[in-house]
Structures are given as structure tokens and as C-alpha cells.
Design a protein around this motif. Structure first.
Motif, PDB file in Angstrom:
ATOM      1  N   SER A 181      -4.251 -17.777  30.416  1.00 60.79           N
ATOM      2  CA  SER A 181      -3.413 -18.955  30.619  1.00 60.79           C
ATOM      3  C   SER A 181      -4.179 -20.231  30.278  1.00 60.79           C
ATOM      4  N   ILE A 182      -5.409 -20.317  30.756  1.00 60.71           N
ATOM      5  CA  ILE A 182      -6.236 -21.494  30.476  1.00 60.71           C
ATOM      6  C   ILE A 182      -6.510 -21.611  28.979  1.00 60.71           C
ATOM      7  N   SER A 183      -6.769 -20.485  28.331  1.00 59.99           N
ATOM      8  CA  SER A 183      -7.061 -20.504  26.889  1.00 59.99           C
ATOM      9  C   SER A 183      -5.861 -20.967  26.068  1.00 59.99           C
ATOM     10  N   ARG A 184      -4.645 -20.801  26.619  1.00 60.52           N
ATOM     11  CA  ARG A 184      -3.443 -21.275  25.930  1.00 60.52           C
ATOM     12  C   ARG A 184      -3.168 -22.749  26.192  1.00 60.52           C
ATOM     13  N   GLY A 185      -4.044 -23.378  26.949  1.00 63.36           N
ATOM     14  CA  GLY A 185      -3.873 -24.790  27.262  1.00 63.36           C
ATOM     15  C   GLY A 185      -2.931 -25.054  28.415  1.00 63.36           C
ATOM     16  N   ALA A 186      -2.582 -24.000  29.137  1.00 59.59           N
ATOM     17  CA  ALA A 186      -1.675 -24.138  30.277  1.00 59.59           C
ATOM     18  C   ALA A 186      -2.461 -24.363  31.565  1.00 59.59           C
ATOM     19  N   THR A 187      -1.748 -24.818  32.596  1.00 58.31           N
ATOM     20  CA  THR A 187      -2.316 -24.897  33.933  1.00 58.31           C
ATOM     21  C   THR A 187      -1.816 -23.696  34.730  1.00 58.31           C
ATOM     22  N   PRO A 188      -2.704 -22.746  35.069  1.00 58.69           N
ATOM     23  CA  PRO A 188      -2.270 -21.630  35.908  1.00 58.69           C
ATOM     24  C   PRO A 188      -2.054 -22.113  37.339  1.00 58.69           C
ATOM     25  N   VAL A 189      -0.836 -21.999  37.823  1.00 59.45           N
ATOM     26  CA  VAL A 189      -0.495 -22.445  39.174  1.00 59.45           C
ATOM     27  C   VAL A 189      -0.176 -21.209  39.997  1.00 59.45           C
ATOM     28  N   ILE A 190      -0.976 -20.978  41.011  1.00 63.49           N
ATOM     29  CA  ILE A 190      -0.904 -19.740  41.795  1.00 63.49           C
ATOM     30  C   ILE A 190      -0.259 -20.025  43.138  1.00 63.49           C
ATOM     31  N   SER A 191       0.815 -19.314  43.398  1.00 59.37           N
ATOM     32  CA  SER A 191       1.528 -19.443  44.670  1.00 59.37           C
ATOM     33  C   SER A 191       0.956 -18.440  45.663  1.00 59.37           C
ATOM     34  N   ALA A 192       0.461 -18.933  46.798  1.00 58.41           N
ATOM     35  CA  ALA A 192      -0.155 -18.054  47.794  1.00 58.41           C
ATOM     36  C   ALA A 192      -0.038 -18.702  49.164  1.00 58.41           C
ATOM     37  N   TYR A 193      -0.033 -17.865  50.206  1.00 54.98           N
ATOM     38  CA  TYR A 193       0.052 -18.391  51.564  1.00 54.98           C
ATOM     39  C   TYR A 193      -1.096 -19.349  51.840  1.00 54.98           C
ATOM     40  N   VAL A 194      -0.777 -20.414  52.584  1.00 47.56           N
ATOM     41  CA  VAL A 194      -1.742 -21.482  52.854  1.00 47.56           C
ATOM     42  C   VAL A 194      -2.998 -20.938  53.526  1.00 47.56           C
ATOM     43  N   SER A 239      -5.521 -33.617  43.164  1.00 44.63           N
ATOM     44  CA  SER A 239      -5.201 -35.036  43.359  1.00 44.63           C
ATOM     45  C   SER A 239      -3.894 -35.443  42.707  1.00 44.63           C
ATOM     46  N   GLY A 240      -3.180 -34.493  42.132  1.00 49.39           N
ATOM     47  CA  GLY A 240      -1.928 -34.825  41.463  1.00 49.39           C
ATOM     48  C   GLY A 240      -2.012 -34.742  39.964  1.00 49.39           C
ATOM     49  N   ARG A 241      -3.206 -34.490  39.454  1.00 52.63           N
ATOM     50  CA  ARG A 241      -3.389 -34.318  38.014  1.00 52.63           C
ATOM     51  C   ARG A 241      -4.208 -33.062  37.755  1.00 52.63           C
ATOM     52  N   PRO A 242      -3.746 -32.195  36.857  1.00 54.39           N
ATOM     53  CA  PRO A 242      -4.530 -30.995  36.545  1.00 54.39           C
ATOM     54  C   PRO A 242      -5.816 -31.353  35.822  1.00 54.39           C
ATOM     55  N   VAL A 243      -6.799 -30.490  35.927  1.00 54.62           N
ATOM     56  CA  VAL A 243      -8.075 -30.633  35.228  1.00 54.62           C
ATOM     57  C   VAL A 243      -8.194 -29.456  34.268  1.00 54.62           C
ATOM     58  N   PRO A 244      -8.460 -29.709  32.987  1.00 55.62           N
ATOM     59  CA  PRO A 244      -8.567 -28.598  32.034  1.00 55.62           C
ATOM     60  C   PRO A 244      -9.577 -27.555  32.500  1.00 55.62           C
ATOM     61  N   GLY A 245      -9.191 -26.287  32.376  1.00 49.84           N
ATOM     62  CA  GLY A 245     -10.081 -25.201  32.762  1.00 49.84           C
ATOM     63  C   GLY A 245     -10.004 -24.807  34.225  1.00 49.84           C
ATOM     64  N   CYS A 246      -9.163 -25.504  35.021  1.00 54.76           N
ATOM     65  CA  CYS A 246      -9.048 -25.214  36.454  1.00 54.76           C
ATOM     66  C   CYS A 246      -7.703 -24.543  36.772  1.00 54.76           C
ATOM     67  N   VAL A 266       2.840 -25.408  32.573  1.00 53.82           N
ATOM     68  CA  VAL A 266       2.473 -24.609  33.730  1.00 53.82           C
ATOM     69  C   VAL A 266       2.829 -23.142  33.505  1.00 53.82           C
ATOM     70  N   GLU A 267       1.922 -22.251  33.916  1.00 56.80           N
ATOM     71  CA  GLU A 267       2.236 -20.835  34.012  1.00 56.80           C
ATOM     72  C   GLU A 267       2.100 -20.451  35.485  1.00 56.80           C
ATOM     73  N   ARG A 268       3.159 -19.859  36.032  1.00 55.93           N
ATOM     74  CA  ARG A 268       3.207 -19.589  37.465  1.00 55.93           C
ATOM     75  C   ARG A 268       2.770 -18.163  37.789  1.00 55.93           C
ATOM     76  N   PHE A 269       2.031 -18.038  38.893  1.00 58.13           N
ATOM     77  CA  PHE A 269       1.522 -16.758  39.366  1.00 58.13           C
ATOM     78  C   PHE A 269       1.972 -16.548  40.808  1.00 58.13           C
ATOM     79  N   HIS A 270       2.333 -15.306  41.130  1.00 64.09           N
ATOM     80  CA  HIS A 270       2.637 -14.920  42.501  1.00 64.09           C
ATOM     81  C   HIS A 270       1.676 -13.795  42.883  1.00 64.09           C
ATOM     82  N   VAL A 271       0.872 -14.037  43.909  1.00 69.19           N
ATOM     83  CA  VAL A 271      -0.153 -13.071  44.297  1.00 69.19           C
ATOM     84  C   VAL A 271       0.256 -12.495  45.651  1.00 69.19           C
TER      85      VAL A 271
END
Length: 337
Positions: A181-194, A239-246, A266-271
């Protein structure tokens, strides 16, 4: 049975589950939750009690008891979530006496600080698992089962469809898909319990060299993990802005179909262990579903029963079909309700 019709005390004289016949412990009772007898120490009861054991700090297992019995880590997390709760810390494996009961906390492997409860009585011994996992965890203490006369077991994934892939395979899948996901220039956003899953995923990713940004609610919990001695690696506050590679970790339902505020791609993940259910995947077919669970899967539940080797098993929080599964294997199994 004078108090009310909802109250059900289990005793040798009254067997509320007559099919199949078998011995009932007489060591615990049900009154909209589990209680040890004769003291009425509450066990993961979610309304305030005089004395309550809290296996871990998920809110479906905790309450602002007058006195809460729990591990040191759980005490920190409970105070963060519920305020100034008076606690009596249970050191791992060390018996303590409370209201006439000798109690022992054993690691449950669910989340950091999560505990099983073991107690002995002249009528027999009881092991209450709460939520548990036998497989290795990146952040939780390894589970420690022990033999007991009666086993009260959480069985969330008590259906054969929830035979999870080997943990190493799941971790490799997570790291590979996040890296792609990162290599495609996307932000991987992972949904997980707090609490729990977010910290474990953070540790897995940072250990693989992938820095993590965390939603503020996740970040607050992660600070407690750090203070309690569980190092999560390279993570920061989002902080409200994605950082490349994170990668970014957020609570469930924080990411809408429109994406994450501040992120363009964004690419969304459910773990979650529920990723094994095709019905869940169909709710978001374009997302990544990673079957990493902090609960025992079907095979681990069977293993737990074999290792504890109880006279009777009482199941809760799962499919009632698991009781029939255990009975077919020769166990005296009951549904606790």
C-alpha cells in the motif's frame, strides 16, 4: 429463590440445566453476571459492585466497583477509562485472600495485563478465563492455563469456521499488504480497537520497520502501555496529515467511504478474527481483511479444555453450538446463563 426470578444460584441441590444431567459446582452464581459464592465477589460484571474482579479494561468486562481486583496494568487502564477506581492489585501467580476466597491471577494472553481468575474452595477449584488467547501476542503476556475442577470459558469463536491461519502467516500478510500500500503511494489506514488490537498492530508494524501514526484515542492508551513497560516502537500522534511511509491506526468506523481527513489516497484495513467470516468481508469488499485475533480460535478453545481437564465446562459469550461440540467429545459442558 426469594430475591427475584432473574437471580439463579448454582448449587448441588439445584441444577438449572437438566440436559444432560451432571454435577454443578456450587461455587458460583448468576445474577445478570457471574459471582463467586458465598461472598458475591463479582467477576467481570459491568455494573458497580462492592468487590469486583476485572479481567481486563475493555468496557464489556469492567465497572467502577467500590473495590476492583485486577492486575497492575489493568488498574492503570481502568483508571484511565473510568476515573479514580480503588483497586487491589493481583500480582501474577500469587494467591491473595479477599472476602474468604483465595484468588490467583494468571495471564490470559488477550491484551496487555489481561488475566484469568483461579480460585480454590473445599468444594473444588474454578478457572475463569475471561477473554483469552493461547497463541503468541506481540504485547500481551503469554496465557497460562492450569488444571481446575470447573472451567468457565469465553468461547467467542466457538464455531469451526473460526479456525484462524497460523499467526506467522497472518503477520506476514499484514506487513506485506501494508508495505505494498505504501509503495503505491497510498496511506494504509488500519481499523482496530482502541485498546489492545491497536497496540498489538502498532508493535507488529514498527518491529517490521513501518512507522505508525495513531488516532488520539489510540495514542492515549499507547502512552499507558509505554509507561507500564510495553514498548511499542516508532509511533506518533496523527496530527491530521498523513506522513509518507507511515501507517495510520484509527478506531473502528473512523474511516468513511470518503477516506480519512487529510489523506488523499487511502487503503483501508480491518484487523480482526471476524475477517474469517465472508459476510463481514462483503460489507467492504474493496478493503483488506486481516484475520488477526486477540481471542482464542476454535482449535485453541478445544485445546484449553483438554489442558484444564475439568469435571465440567461452562461456556459463555459464543455460539451455543460449541456446548454440543464439547459434549460430542465427552465433556460435561453447559451454557452459562
Amino acid at each position: 429463590m426469594a430475591e427475584n426470578s432473574r437471580q439463579q444460584w448454582l448449587s448441588p441441590e439445584m441444577t438449572p440445566l437438566p440436559k444432560p444431567p451432571g454435577h454443578v459446582s456450587g461455587l458460583f452464581g448468576i445474577d445478570r453476571g457471574l459471582f463467586l459464592l458465598p461472598s458475591r465477589i463479582a467477576v467481570d460484571v459491568t455494573r458497580r459492585q462492592a468487590i469486583g474482579f476485572i479481567s481486563h479494561a475493555h468496557m464489556d468486562h469492567a465497572a467502577h466497583h467500590a473495590l476492583a481486583l485486577c492486575t497492575e496494568t489493568t488498574a492503570r487502564l481502568v483508571r484511565h477509562r473510568l476515573g479514580n477506581v480503588t483497586t487491589k492489585v493481583m500480582p501474577w501467580g500469587q494467591p491473595i485472600e479477599v472476602a474468604g476466597h483465595v484468588l490467583k491471577a494468571l495471564p490470559a494472553g488477550h491484551i496487555f495485563g489481561s488475566a484469568m481468575l483461579y480460585t480454590e474452595h473445599q468444594r473444588g477449584s474454578v478457572l475463569y478465563t475471561g477473554d483469552f488467547r493461547l497463541e503468541e501476542s506481540a504485547t500481551a503476556e503469554p496465557a497460562e492455563l492450569c488444571q481446575a475442577d470447573y472451567l468457565i470459558m469465553e468461547c467467542t469463536f466457538g464455531h469451526p469456521r473460526y479456525r484462524l491461519p497460523p499467526r506467522a502467516t497472518v503477520i506476514e500478510m499484514l506487513i506485506e499488504k501494508v508495505t505494498q500500500s505504501i509503495s503505491r503511494g497510498a496511506t494504509p489506514v488500519i481499523s482496530a480497537y482502541v485498546l489492545g488490537k491497536s497496540q498489538e498492530v502498532t508493535k507488529i508494524l514498527t518491529s517490521a520497520g513501518i512507522p505508525v501514526l495513531q488516532d488520539p484515542a489510540v495514542y492515549e492508551i499507547s502512552q499507558i502501555y509505554q509507561e507500564a513497560g510495553c514498548d511499542l516502537g516508532d509511533f506518533r500522534l496523527y496530527s491530521g496529515r498523513p506522513v509518507p511511509g507511515c501507517a495510520v491506526i484509527v478506531p473502528p468506523r473512523s474511516v468513511t467511504a470518503g477516506g480519512l481527513p487529510g489523506a488523499l489516497h487511502v487503503e483501508r484495513f480491518h484487523v480482526t478474527g471476524w475477517a474469517m467470516d465472508p459476510r463481514r468481508q462483503r460489507t467492504a469488499p474493496n478493503d483488506h481483511w486481516i484475520p488477526l485475533s486477540d481471542h482464542a480460535d476454535f482449535d485453541q478453545l478445544l485445546t484449553a479444555v483438554e489442558q484444564v481437564s475439568p469435571k465440567a465446562v461452562f461456556c459463555t459469550h459464543g455460539p451455543k453450538s460449541f456446548v454440543e461440540e464439547l459434549r460430542s467429545r465427552g465433556h460435561d459442558a453447559r451454557w452459562l446463563e
